[in-house]
Design a protein around this motif. Structure first.
Motif, PDB file in Angstrom:
ATOM      1  N   VAL A   1       2.630  61.013  -5.249  1.00 29.54           N
ATOM      2  CA  VAL A   1       0.723  60.607  -4.823  1.00 29.54           C
ATOM      3  C   VAL A   1       0.940  59.871  -5.411  1.00 29.54           C
ATOM      4  O   VAL A   1       0.342  58.227  -5.305  1.00 29.54           O
ATOM      5  N   LEU A   2       0.491  59.613  -7.701  1.00 29.13           N
ATOM      6  CA  LEU A   2       0.605  58.599  -8.496  1.00 29.13           C
ATOM      7  C   LEU A   2       1.168  57.465  -8.165  1.00 29.13           C
ATOM      8  O   LEU A   2       0.714  56.259  -8.090  1.00 29.13           O
ATOM      9  N   GLY A   3       2.441  57.780  -8.361  1.00 25.93           N
ATOM     10  CA  GLY A   3       3.691  56.900  -8.135  1.00 25.93           C
ATOM     11  C   GLY A   3       3.327  55.892  -6.961  1.00 25.93           C
ATOM     12  O   GLY A   3       3.379  54.720  -6.807  1.00 25.93           O
ATOM     13  N   TYR A   4       3.399  56.312  -5.656  1.00 24.87           N
ATOM     14  CA  TYR A   4       3.330  55.092  -4.539  1.00 24.87           C
ATOM     15  C   TYR A   4       1.747  54.600  -4.768  1.00 24.87           C
ATOM     16  O   TYR A   4       2.032  53.590  -4.310  1.00 24.87           O
ATOM     17  N   ALA A   5       0.825  55.282  -4.980  1.00 18.92           N
ATOM     18  CA  ALA A   5      -0.542  54.794  -5.414  1.00 18.92           C
ATOM     19  C   ALA A   5       0.047  53.229  -5.959  1.00 18.92           C
ATOM     20  O   ALA A   5      -0.367  52.515  -6.212  1.00 18.92           O
ATOM     21  N   PHE A   6       0.486  53.409  -7.617  1.00 18.28           N
ATOM     22  CA  PHE A   6       0.645  52.319  -8.628  1.00 18.28           C
ATOM     23  C   PHE A   6       1.775  50.908  -7.722  1.00 18.28           C
ATOM     24  O   PHE A   6       1.619  50.448  -7.696  1.00 18.28           O
TER      25      PHE A   6
ATOM     26  N   LEU B   1       1.893  50.315  -4.984  1.00 21.55           N
ATOM     27  CA  LEU B   1       1.471  49.505  -4.141  1.00 21.55           C
ATOM     28  C   LEU B   1       0.365  48.489  -4.584  1.00 21.55           C
ATOM     29  O   LEU B   1      -0.199  47.485  -3.838  1.00 21.55           O
ATOM     30  N   THR B   2      -0.212  49.137  -5.696  1.00 16.81           N
ATOM     31  CA  THR B   2      -1.839  48.279  -5.801  1.00 16.81           C
ATOM     32  C   THR B   2       0.030  47.376  -7.384  1.00 16.81           C
ATOM     33  O   THR B   2      -1.341  46.174  -6.766  1.00 16.81           O
ATOM     34  N   GLY B   3       0.220  47.543  -7.618  1.00 17.41           N
ATOM     35  CA  GLY B   3       1.188  45.897  -8.139  1.00 17.41           C
ATOM     36  C   GLY B   3       2.140  45.297  -7.574  1.00 17.41           C
ATOM     37  O   GLY B   3       2.138  44.090  -7.484  1.00 17.41           O
TER      38      GLY B   3
ATOM     39  N   LYS C   1      -0.521  42.942  -6.152  1.00 18.38           N
ATOM     40  CA  LYS C   1      -1.200  42.283  -7.263  1.00 18.38           C
ATOM     41  C   LYS C   1       0.268  40.824  -7.532  1.00 18.38           C
ATOM     42  O   LYS C   1      -0.333  40.119  -7.200  1.00 18.38           O
ATOM     43  N   TRP C   2       1.367  41.515  -6.762  1.00 18.86           N
ATOM     44  CA  TRP C   2       2.615  40.557  -6.880  1.00 18.86           C
ATOM     45  C   TRP C   2       2.416  39.496  -5.783  1.00 18.86           C
ATOM     46  O   TRP C   2       2.189  38.332  -5.702  1.00 18.86           O
ATOM     47  N   MET C   3       2.298  39.983  -4.426  1.00 18.87           N
ATOM     48  CA  MET C   3       2.106  39.225  -3.933  1.00 18.87           C
ATOM     49  C   MET C   3       0.922  38.294  -3.769  1.00 18.87           C
ATOM     50  O   MET C   3       1.171  37.440  -2.776  1.00 18.87           O
ATOM     51  N   ASN C   4       0.065  39.402  -4.254  1.00 16.39           N
ATOM     52  CA  ASN C   4      -1.110  38.351  -3.757  1.00 16.39           C
ATOM     53  C   ASN C   4      -1.341  37.458  -5.843  1.00 16.39           C
ATOM     54  O   ASN C   4      -2.782  37.547  -6.875  1.00 16.39           O
TER      55      ASN C   4
ATOM     56  N   LEU D   1       4.549  46.631 -14.263  1.00 13.60           N
ATOM     57  CA  LEU D   1       4.552  48.080 -14.813  1.00 13.60           C
ATOM     58  C   LEU D   1       3.786  49.056 -13.843  1.00 13.60           C
ATOM     59  O   LEU D   1       4.421  49.940 -13.585  1.00 13.60           O
ATOM     60  N   GLU D   2       2.956  48.321 -13.106  1.00 14.71           N
ATOM     61  CA  GLU D   2       2.304  49.066 -11.505  1.00 14.71           C
ATOM     62  C   GLU D   2       3.332  49.427 -10.957  1.00 14.71           C
ATOM     63  O   GLU D   2       3.976  50.585 -10.195  1.00 14.71           O
TER      64      GLU D   2
END
Length: 170
Positions: free
Chosen positions: A43-48, A50-52, A55-58, A84-85
């Protein structure tokens, strides 16, 4: 008539049943213990991840946000945190380098609490800190950092292959 004789079971029979049930629950708990770290990592790995990725896409917006927060070297820090994310999230999912990755991602959560989420963090002190996402992530990351990735992980496979007591010099 005594109530135990009415039901057909004696106190010792019920005690044995309770003992047997506790034994079964204990065996089940031991067999399923791998699930807690596995599910937490997934769960945490997938959440990070996605957020990382977001951030790269924007990236320009991420740099602007970091600039607005007063984070030094916003472009370099945005690239570092985004990477890192993304990669840390993937490594958490795989369970490789879990303790180090948890420490690194945890440090980003501390920075988030001191900058982007400072108001919500301070507002939640004394009430419900679970409403502040970086606090929850930080707690789970601390748990993974202290207890490791669990049995079903690449960390475990690497440790079994190369850990102490596994002399591979032949």
């Amino acid at each position: 008539m005594h109530s135990a004789s009415m039901t057909g079971t004696s106190f010792s029979d019920r005690a044995f049943s309770a003992s047997a049930l506790l034994g079964r629950l204990s065996r089940f708990n031991a067999a399923a213990a791998f699930l807690a770290p596995l599910l937490t990592r997934l769960v945490l790995g997938y959440a990070f991840f996605l957020t990382g990725r977001g951030k790269w896409m924007n990236f320009d917006k991420t740099v602007g946000f970091f600039t607005q927060l007063g984070i030094p070297m916003p472009q370099a820090n945005a690239a570092f945190v985004s990477s890192l994310e993304v990669f840390g999230g993937l490594l958490l999912i795989a369970g490789l380098g879990t303790r180090v990755i948890s420490l690194l991602l945890g440090s980003t959560m501390v920075v988030a609490l001191l900058t982007a989420d400072k108001e919500s963090f301070l507002g939640a002190l004394g009430s419900d800190l679970t409403e502040v996402t970086p606090v929850v992530y930080l707690l789970f990351l601390c748990w993974l950092g202290l207890y490791g990735a669990g049995r079903l992980s690449l960390d475990t496979l690497v440790w079994r292959r190369f850990g102490p007591g596994n002399d591979r010099s032949d």
